[in-house]
Design an enzyme around this catalytic site. Structure first.
Site, PDB file in Angstrom:
ATOM      1  N   SER A  91      22.750  66.343  35.384  1.00  0.00           N
ATOM      2  CA  SER A  91      22.878  66.906  34.026  1.00  0.00           C
ATOM      3  C   SER A  91      22.032  68.151  33.755  1.00  0.00           C
ATOM      4  CB  SER A  91      22.568  65.838  32.986  1.00  0.00           C
ATOM      5  OG  SER A  91      23.594  64.888  32.979  1.00  0.00           O
ATOM      6  N   GLY A 130      13.680  63.444  33.955  1.00  0.00           N
ATOM      7  CA  GLY A 130      12.811  62.284  33.844  1.00  0.00           C
ATOM      8  C   GLY A 130      11.678  62.349  34.858  1.00  0.00           C
ATOM      9  N   ASN A 177      11.276  58.468  40.866  1.00  0.00           N
ATOM     10  CA  ASN A 177      11.762  58.979  39.573  1.00  0.00           C
ATOM     11  C   ASN A 177      12.241  57.787  38.715  1.00  0.00           C
ATOM     12  OD1 ASN A 177      14.104  58.385  41.079  1.00  0.00           O
ATOM     13  ND2 ASN A 177      15.259  59.699  39.685  1.00  0.00           N
ATOM     14  N   PRO A 178      12.676  58.046  37.476  1.00  0.00           N
ATOM     15  CA  PRO A 178      12.969  56.938  36.550  1.00  0.00           C
ATOM     16  C   PRO A 178      13.963  55.874  37.016  1.00  0.00           C
ATOM     17  CG  PRO A 178      12.780  58.954  35.323  1.00  0.00           C
ATOM     18  CD  PRO A 178      12.695  59.344  36.769  1.00  0.00           C
ATOM     19  N   CYS A 179      15.027  56.267  37.658  1.00  0.00           N
ATOM     20  CA  CYS A 179      15.993  55.199  38.031  1.00  0.00           C
ATOM     21  C   CYS A 179      15.814  54.734  39.469  1.00  0.00           C
ATOM     22  CB  CYS A 179      17.399  55.695  37.755  1.00  0.00           C
ATOM     23  SG  CYS A 179      17.609  56.195  36.030  1.00  0.00           S
ATOM     24  N   GLY A 180      14.776  55.221  40.152  1.00  0.00           N
ATOM     25  CA  GLY A 180      14.396  54.665  41.452  1.00  0.00           C
ATOM     26  C   GLY A 180      15.042  55.306  42.661  1.00  0.00           C
ATOM     27  N   GLU A 181      15.993  56.244  42.440  1.00  0.00           N
ATOM     28  CA  GLU A 181      16.736  56.761  43.591  1.00  0.00           C
ATOM     29  C   GLU A 181      16.001  57.846  44.356  1.00  0.00           C
ATOM     30  OE1 GLU A 181      17.485  57.244  40.470  1.00  0.00           O
ATOM     31  OE2 GLU A 181      18.334  59.208  40.064  1.00  0.00           O
ATOM     32  N   PRO A 223      22.391  57.141  39.648  1.00  0.00           N
ATOM     33  CA  PRO A 223      23.246  56.308  38.787  1.00  0.00           C
ATOM     34  C   PRO A 223      24.458  57.046  38.224  1.00  0.00           C
ATOM     35  CG  PRO A 223      21.050  56.615  37.817  1.00  0.00           C
ATOM     36  CD  PRO A 223      21.018  57.255  39.161  1.00  0.00           C
ATOM     37  N   THR A 224      24.401  58.348  38.151  1.00  0.00           N
ATOM     38  CA  THR A 224      25.489  59.194  37.614  1.00  0.00           C
ATOM     39  C   THR A 224      25.988  58.721  36.241  1.00  0.00           C
ATOM     40  OG1 THR A 224      27.395  58.055  38.667  1.00  0.00           O
ATOM     41  CG2 THR A 224      26.261  59.712  39.994  1.00  0.00           C
ATOM     42  N   ILE A 229      27.236  62.100  34.342  1.00  0.00           N
ATOM     43  CA  ILE A 229      28.196  62.963  35.060  1.00  0.00           C
ATOM     44  C   ILE A 229      29.431  62.185  35.500  1.00  0.00           C
ATOM     45  CG2 ILE A 229      26.543  64.734  35.746  1.00  0.00           C
ATOM     46  CD1 ILE A 229      26.595  63.477  38.586  1.00  0.00           C
TER      47      ILE A 229
END
Ligand code: UDP
Length: 634
Positions: free
Chosen positions: A81, A125, A294-298, A482-483, A486
């Site tokens: 994004s 994030g 990062n925030p979502c772990g990826e 997580p997309t 997008i």
């Protein structure tokens, strides 16, 4: 509007109104409150801005601009994004993921807050390792006692609340605390009573911890104020810590794991981050250890690093009941070039960040639309065939992506830290690998899937390895994000997740809407079942068709939803993608409401055993507000 005469082109020819709405609300450039560009113009803006990097790197601006525009406007690729929102604007910060370091002093904490505020402002994030902060009750130099990491997290949460007001995006954060910290239980339970809404939290665990939990052994907890060396430890360093430092407390590792599983059962937090696995795959060990994501772990990152992401929309590569490997290869190469260009054109909120990013040039190419691809190919998500296809598909993406990075290195030079990297020594990021036979049974793969895989171009890993040893452009190539947004813009199922539900209400902060899964809709239509009665039946059945007597068993199998699918398959899917992913895989193991704390513990242990880099669970209805929920009263 859709009434306008003339032929619609580019994204406007295929986007859904939900996707277009999201673009208008959050992504298109506005002046004085008015949107001043069309969706196609926005993608042209992104393509032109990112392609400007070609000027300084000796490429062709026009060719790159056209290729970038083509892969986005066709819906086959979307960058994260911030790249879509900020390209060509004043603060053209284009990355989604940051890790900001913290030390145990006020200056460092408040300076991290300041940096984080800039990161949030640009729609990205940040993750933090709170382990360096001294424990609650620990003495302070000016007298009094410390309030501990959790109290500082509340401060970060407040700042995030303030910044997101008027912003276009949630200010997302990851808070990590390592399993050796004395405030571990406070941290594990920190989201139980509400609050910390802007945080995902994860316990950073060592292999030694997981083994201690399995053997029901004792586990020592320390205060970093007394033992500064506990920051950034790996399992191999623990015996030295045990010898040299006296623990504040000793607890059973199994009860800590149980406590984490119980909290996760109740709220979805904490997840786990597997520190040893992550660091075994650290491409640049000379630059230090990875302590947070990062925030979502990826994206596990070193301190100050950032990473820009982009995702290929897999549903678009299904052709004649197979995969269009040529088109996929073509797009992977363009996407890699795009993401490398983003590093050059992005603005950075701090000089430390710019320096760290340009030292390793990490990029994260990933996928979305995996459930779409499987449904188009009529492969059930929870099958050995799906795992096998995921394995071979992700291997192909990893292969082409690294090959392209090697080629870019010949054109543009390797990343500066390359001489001290694992790549120089001929090691790929994903080595060592868990064996595929631990994840799936190849003898159960269908003939149809074997033939799709047999049509894949031949891979010559030895050539790619030896070329990589001469120089490669990026320290990491792949990430599965997580997309969340997008995938809506691209009209794809999100990331590598199964369909959440076949009928559901999606809620964003702006509006909510009802969606009927397109594959279900098509089948209902073909089989003359598209009527209110049948749709109501699916709704009454929790948005699933598994177990409905009027639905044939092959349709039931292919249209399995997140809650139909047993957690073991969720974990296997994450693990099989992780085999080829340089960074990590963001995945939520969705569990039914009746799942037990033991099931959650099972997920944790299985994810660790299969060499995932982290794990997150979410039990249906365990939180008040869910981004997606099955609504029985539509
Ligand atoms: N992210 C964020 N705020 C959000 C959503 C995402 O900061 O509201 C960041 C976060 O680092 C996350 C990453 O973007 O891990 C990727 O998330 P996702 O793929 O969902 O982003 P998208 O590009 O689809 O918006």
């Amino acid at each position: 509007g859709s009434e306008a005469p003339g032929k619609l082109e580019g994204i406007e020819s295929w986007a859904t109104w939900v996707g277009l709405n999201l673009l208008y609300e959050r992504y298109l450039v506005k002046r004085k409150g008015f949107v001043v560009e069309t969706p196609n113009e926005a993608l042209e803006r992104v393509a032109s801005f990112v392609a400007e990097a070609e000027l300084s790197l000796g490429g062709s601006l026009d060719a790159a601009r056209q290729e970038f525009y083509e892969i986005m406007s066709s819906g086959r690729f979307m960058p994260n994004s911030p790249t879509i929102m900020n390209s060509g604007t004043k603060y053209h910060q284009l990355a989604a993921c940051f890790v900001i370091p913290l030390e145990d002093d006020m200056d460092s904490i408040f300076s991290a807050l300041n940096t984080a505020a800039w990161v949030f402002k640009t729609g990205a994030g940040a993750g933090f390792d709170f382990t360096p902060l001294r424990g609650r009750g620990s003495p302070l130099s000016f007298g009094g006692t410390a309030s501990g990491p959790v109290s500082f997290m509340k401060l970060f949460d407040e700042v995030a609340d303030v910044i997101k007001e008027g912003g276009r995006r949630r200010a997302a954060m990851m808070g990590v605390l390592h399993d050796v910290h004395v405030d571990l239980e406070d941290f594990i339970n920190s989201k139980l009573s509400g609050g910390l809404e802007n945080f995902n939290i994860s316990v950073g665990v060592h292999d030694a911890f997981m083994m201690a939990a399995a053997s029901d052994s004792e586990w020592n907890l320390y205060d970093p104020n007394e033992c500064p060396q506990l920051v950034g430890l790996l399992s191999g360093d623990l015996p030295d810590l045990w010898r040299r430092c006296s623990p504040r407390r000793t607890v059973r590792a199994s009860s800590l794991l149980e406590e984490a599983a119980r909290a996760a059962w109740e709220t979805g937090d904490p997840g786990l981050v597997f520190l040893d696995t992550i660091n075994q795959h650290n491409p640049t060990p000379r630059l230090g250890r990875i302590r947070a994501t990062n925030p979502c772990g990826e994206t596990p990152l070193l301190s100050w690093e950032a990473c820009n992401l982009g995702s290929l929309n897999l549903g678009r590569y299904v052709k004649d009941e197979g995969i269009d490997w040529e088109l996929l290869e073509h797009d992977i190469r363009i996407a890699v070039r795009f993401l490398d260009d983003v590093i050059e054109t992005s603005w950075y909120p701090r000089p430390e960040i710019e320096a760290a990013v340009k030292r390793t040039r990490k990029i994260g190419l990933g996928v979305m639309g995996w459930a779409d691809m499987l449904a188009k190919l009529k492969i059930p998500y929870d099958s050995d065939s799906a795992l096998y296809l995921a394995d071979k598909l992700m291997e192909f993406i990893a292969y082409v992506a690294r090959d392209e990075s090697n080629r870019l290195s010949r054109e543009r030079g390797p990343y500066p830290e390359f001489p001290g990297s694992i790549h120089k020594d001929g090691r790929f990021n994903f080595e060592p690998q868990v064996s595929s036979s631990q994840i799936y049974d190849e003898s159960k793969v269908s003939d149809a899937v074997h033939s799709i895989v047999n049509s894949r171009p031949k891979l010559d890993w030895d050539r790619v390895r030896s070329e990589m040893m001469e120089g490669t452009r990026n320290a990491t190539m792949t990430t599965i994000a997580p997309t969340g947004s997008i995938s809506i813009i691209a009209d794809a199922s999100s990331s590598i997740e199964p369909f959440y539900s076949l009928i559901y209400i999606r809620q964003s902060s702006l509006f909510s809407w009802v969606e009927l899964n397109r594959f279900l809709r098509d089948w209902l239509q073909e089989s003359n079942n598209l009527n209110a009665e049948k749709i109501k039946d699916v709704i009454r059945h929790g948005g699933s068709v598994r177990g409905l007597s009027w639905v044939p068993s092959d349709v039931q199998a292919v249209l399995g939803t997140a809650l139909d699918i047993d957690w073991r398959w969720h974990v296997r899917m994450q693990a099989v993608f992780q085999r080829w992913v340089d960074n990590a895989v963001s995945k939520t193991v969705n569990m039914r409401r009746d799942a037990t704390v033991d099931d959650v513990k099972g997920v944790f242990i299985e994810a660790w055993r299969l060499k995932c880099k982290g794990i997150t669970v979410f039990r249906d209805q365990s939180k008040g507000v869910q981004v997606m929920s099955v609504n029985q009263n539509i």
